[in-house]
Design a protein around this motif. Structure first.
Motif, PDB file in Angstrom:
ATOM      1  N   ILE A 155     -22.307 -14.362 -16.103  1.00  0.00           N
ATOM      2  CA  ILE A 155     -22.638 -13.606 -14.902  1.00  0.00           C
ATOM      3  C   ILE A 155     -22.307 -14.447 -13.668  1.00  0.00           C
ATOM      4  O   ILE A 155     -22.328 -15.680 -13.728  1.00  0.00           O
ATOM      5  N   GLU A 156     -21.993 -13.790 -12.572  1.00  0.00           N
ATOM      6  CA  GLU A 156     -21.770 -14.506 -11.315  1.00  0.00           C
ATOM      7  C   GLU A 156     -23.070 -15.183 -10.885  1.00  0.00           C
ATOM      8  O   GLU A 156     -24.152 -14.591 -10.952  1.00  0.00           O
ATOM      9  N   LEU A 173     -26.983 -13.843 -21.110  1.00  0.00           N
ATOM     10  CA  LEU A 173     -26.054 -13.996 -19.987  1.00  0.00           C
ATOM     11  C   LEU A 173     -25.109 -15.181 -20.174  1.00  0.00           C
ATOM     12  O   LEU A 173     -24.353 -15.517 -19.260  1.00  0.00           O
TER      13      LEU A 173
END
Length: 193
Positions: free
Chosen positions: A5-6, A177
């Protein structure tokens, strides 16, 4: 890459996120990836750090910090969460300050045989942690009664319950994630001098 994830870099944070990054800084002055993973939703970061600190770093806890870190590590190992295991096993080893024993405990955990290194109350807590982690639907009163038979108080059981519940949450956040320790300073505690 330290997550799928960013994650907003700390030096690019503004407004609420900047405030949250200040709130979650480690004693090393850094922001760990476990918190940076929330950067797109700072409110969840605040909730996460509040829960974490109330469960593991609370002065009202009566069980020793080293043992709570051991419980956290066992839970994370059972979940195959390398991130949490790396951080919290480092903490447990440093707090125990006994490398040969730490090595034996590690191997006992890998083999899912905590009884090789623990007995009594500690073993009852670890068996509870394992059951709560790998067979929550199969949880029954016998595991609770086993802790009570070893002299564990309800408050101590609640402490272990919360550590296990928190790490099951955190392990799923991290594994879900793809968060890694890349860039983190591993270990909250240092070995005594």
């Amino acid at each position: 890459m330290s997550a799928w994830i960013e994650m907003v870099p700390t030096d690019a944070a503004e407004g609420e996120l900047r405030e949250m990054y200040e709130l979650v800084k480690t004693p090393h002055g850094t922001v760990d990836n476990v918190m940076r993973a929330h950067s797109l939703r700072p409110a969840t970061m605040k909730g996460h750090v509040t829960l974490y600190r109330s469960v593991l770093h609370n002065d009202a806890n009566v069980l020793p910090f080293w043992f709570l870190e051991v419980v956290a590590s066992y839970t994370s190992l059972l979940n195959r969460c390398d991130y949490s295991f790396t951080h919290h096993w480092t903490n447990a080893r440093n707090l125990m300050n006994d490398d040969p024993r730490s090595d034996r405990i590690y191997q006992a955990f890998v083999d899912r045989q905590p009884e090789r290194e623990f007995a009594g109350r500690e073993l009852a807590f670890l068996r509870y942690a394992e059951r709560l982690t790998v067979d929550v639907a199969g949880m029954d009163r016998s595991v609770f009664d086993a802790m009570k038979a070893e002299g564990c108080t309800d408050g101590e059981i609640l402490e272990v319950n919360q550590v296990v519940a928190y790490f099951n949450y955190s392990n799923r956040l991290l594994n879900g994630l793809g968060v890694t320790t890349e860039g983190d300073t591993v270990g909250y505690y240092r070995k005594p001098e």
